[in-house]
Design a protein around this motif. Structure first.
Motif, PDB file in Angstrom:
ATOM      1  N   ASP A 246       0.868  -1.177   0.000  1.00 38.78           N
ATOM      2  CA  ASP A 246       0.000   0.000   0.000  1.00 38.78           C
ATOM      3  C   ASP A 246       0.904   1.225   0.000  1.00 38.78           C
ATOM      4  OD1 ASP A 246      -1.769   2.062   0.448  1.00 38.78           O
ATOM      5  OD2 ASP A 246      -2.955   0.980   1.950  1.00 38.78           O
ATOM      6  N   ARG A 247       1.242   1.677  -1.187  1.00 39.67           N
ATOM      7  CA  ARG A 247       2.215   2.763  -1.300  1.00 39.67           C
ATOM      8  C   ARG A 247       1.648   4.098  -0.831  1.00 39.67           C
ATOM      9  NH1 ARG A 247       2.666  -1.175  -4.991  1.00 39.67           N
ATOM     10  NH2 ARG A 247       4.756  -2.057  -5.313  1.00 39.67           N
ATOM     11  N   ALA A 248       0.342   4.278  -0.978  1.00 35.60           N
ATOM     12  CA  ALA A 248      -0.274   5.523  -0.524  1.00 35.60           C
ATOM     13  C   ALA A 248      -0.192   5.645   0.994  1.00 35.60           C
ATOM     14  CB  ALA A 248      -1.722   5.592  -0.988  1.00 35.60           C
ATOM     15  N   ALA A 249      -0.434   4.532   1.688  1.00 33.21           N
ATOM     16  CA  ALA A 249      -0.385   4.547   3.153  1.00 33.21           C
ATOM     17  C   ALA A 249       1.014   4.297   3.684  1.00 33.21           C
ATOM     18  CB  ALA A 249      -1.347   3.513   3.711  1.00 33.21           C
ATOM     19  N   GLY A 250       1.914   3.833   2.831  1.00 33.96           N
ATOM     20  CA  GLY A 250       3.283   3.592   3.252  1.00 33.96           C
ATOM     21  C   GLY A 250       3.465   2.335   4.087  1.00 33.96           C
ATOM     22  N   VAL A 251       2.621   1.307   3.850  1.00 34.98           N
ATOM     23  CA  VAL A 251       2.744   0.074   4.623  1.00 34.98           C
ATOM     24  C   VAL A 251       2.673  -1.148   3.707  1.00 34.98           C
ATOM     25  CG1 VAL A 251       1.805   1.059   6.753  1.00 34.98           C
ATOM     26  CG2 VAL A 251       0.259  -0.023   5.090  1.00 34.98           C
TER      27      VAL A 251
ATOM     28  N   ARG B 143       0.892  -4.402   3.503  1.00 34.89           N
ATOM     29  CA  ARG B 143      -0.293  -5.022   4.095  1.00 34.89           C
ATOM     30  C   ARG B 143      -0.222  -6.544   3.964  1.00 34.89           C
ATOM     31  NH1 ARG B 143      -3.452  -1.335   6.013  1.00 34.89           N
ATOM     32  NH2 ARG B 143      -3.546   0.758   5.066  1.00 34.89           N
TER      33      ARG B 143
ATOM     34  N   ASP C 143       6.983   2.164   5.367  1.00 31.72           N
ATOM     35  CA  ASP C 143       7.302   2.506   6.756  1.00 31.72           C
ATOM     36  C   ASP C 143       7.025   1.386   7.747  1.00 31.72           C
ATOM     37  OD1 ASP C 143       8.079   5.081   5.977  1.00 31.72           O
ATOM     38  OD2 ASP C 143       6.007   5.815   6.094  1.00 31.72           O
TER      39      ASP C 143
END
Length: 405
Positions: A346-351, A353, A386
């Protein structure tokens, strides 16, 4: 005839794929990339980018964190000090193969060209000049994508319906010429293939090499055997998608030449063949997440024979019917497949998943959990994310979530 246990066959196969090689000390370099390629022989390409593109992951699984530019420059650029190492063609599906191996697939270029021409007869009769026009435009404008070519040539009739099958005439001709070896990939831009003439991409000595078909196929089967360590004839055939008749003939000749040794593996129904250069380490240690298109596991029946691990990719299975998830990575720990995780970057949220996490039967969660958590954190860091967010699905999910948090 030598008889070996499944455990011995598994260690032999893992060593052949590079999982017994010492980890890099310091920065991963072009030399490390070449070492992996000497094992795997090729990297499969795939357009799915839900976690990471397939051609990047096998190197991470064997080397740890590295810059993807290492693959990009090896495959899609050329400099005097860093010559191109890889070129695209149909090997095990669409693949990156060593530049020096391109001539070994000339027979396929001829066969694929004939098959594509038969399938494209209506197109070639309707626009007979398009092939020459595309070649002329690529010669003048290349490297260039199919979309830009279509615009240069004034478009083309759309065929088919739906986003996966909507191909313009120009795109179809580009694919035909690529299959015939008259076009190749010079580079990629946002994963779009930019076509060019082979003489502007490949060295002259590679273009000049034209092995006999039988010699080329025998060389491919030997490469399969080196990459697999021990394998049945269908396993060897699958690595480069060869026909049964050609593969069987090549295997017989390699046995006669002493390159392959017939062996029996406990629990395998078919005879197997061991490459004479394959070694069996005493043990395999370490951990690795394996993408669905990793060459260690891409032949699903072989994966089941080696690891007692039934694996199917469920991308095309409707979500309610999926057993494990959309894009599932098996987890290799100390020489065995002990768990599987559904992954999504999930590149937008930086995680990173993890919608689902599943322990294999008979495995000890206490042994697996810290190693799996560490592998997921390593992958997230490599992807520039992250952290790791674990979902609800699977018998490992709750415990993994507590370990990671």
């Amino acid at each position: 005839m030598q008889t070996m246990s499944r455990d011995t066959a598994r260690r032999l196969a893992l060593a052949a794929q590079g999982f017994a090689d010492p980890p890099p000390r310091g920065e991963v370099t072009r030399r490390h990339l070449q070492r992996v390629l000497s094992r795997t022989k090729l990297l499969q390409l795939d357009s799915v980018n839900v976690a990471v593109r397939a051609h990047y992951m096998p190197l991470f699984s064997r080397l740890g964190a590295y810059s993807p530019d290492l693959v990009d420059t090896a495959a899609w650029s050329h400099r005097a000090r860093q010559p191109r190492l890889l070129v695209e063609y149909w090997a095990h599906e669409a693949s990156l193969i060593p530049v020096e191996d391109w001539p070994l697939l000339r027979w396929r270029m001829r066969e694929y060209g004939g098959a594509w021409r038969r399938r494209s007869r209506e197109l070639l009769e309707r626009v007979p000049q398009l092939v020459d026009d595309v070649l002329a435009a690529v010669k003048e404008l290349g490297p260039i994508g199919a979309g830009a070519l279509e615009r240069e040539l004034g478009g083309g009739e759309r065929r088919g319906s739906g986003p996966w099958w909507n191909r313009s005439d120009t795109k179809r001709v580009c694919e035909l010429l690529f299959a015939m070896g008259q076009l190749t990939t010079a580079t990629r831009r946002s994963f779009e293939r930019l076509y060019d003439l082979p003489e502007r991409v490949l060295p002259a000595h590679v273009l000049a090499h034209e092995p006999e078909d039988e010699d080329a196929i025998r060389a491919l089967v030997e490469r399969s055997a080196q990459a697999l360590g021990v394998a049945t004839e269908p396993d060897l055939r699958d690595y480069y998608r060869l026909s049964p008749a050609r593969s069987r003939q090549a295997v017989a000749e390699l046995v006669e030449d002493g390159v392959l040794e017939p062996v029996t593996v406990h629990g395998w129904r078919q005879p197997a063949y061991r490459h004479v250069g394959a070694r069996v380490p005493r043990k395999i240690t370490g951990r690795a997440l394996l993408c669905p298109f990793d060459p260690l596991i891409w032949e699903r029946s072989r994966t089941e024979r080696l690891f007692d691990f039934r694996y199917r990719i469920e991308i095309y299975v409707p979500e309610p019917k999926r057993q494990y998830g959309y894009y599932v990575f098996p987890f290799l720990l100390d020489g065995d497949l002990v768990a599987r995780v559904d992954l999504k970057a999930d590149r937008a949220a930086g995680v990173l998943r993890v919608p689902g996490a599943f322990l294999e039967p008979g495995r000890d969660a206490a042994d697996v959990l810290p190693e799996l958590a560490g592998a997921l954190h390593d992958m997230a860091g490599w992807l520039g994310l992250d952290g790791v967010a674990v979902g609800e699905r699977g018998d490992l999910a709750t415990a993994l979530r507590s370990v990671i948090s």
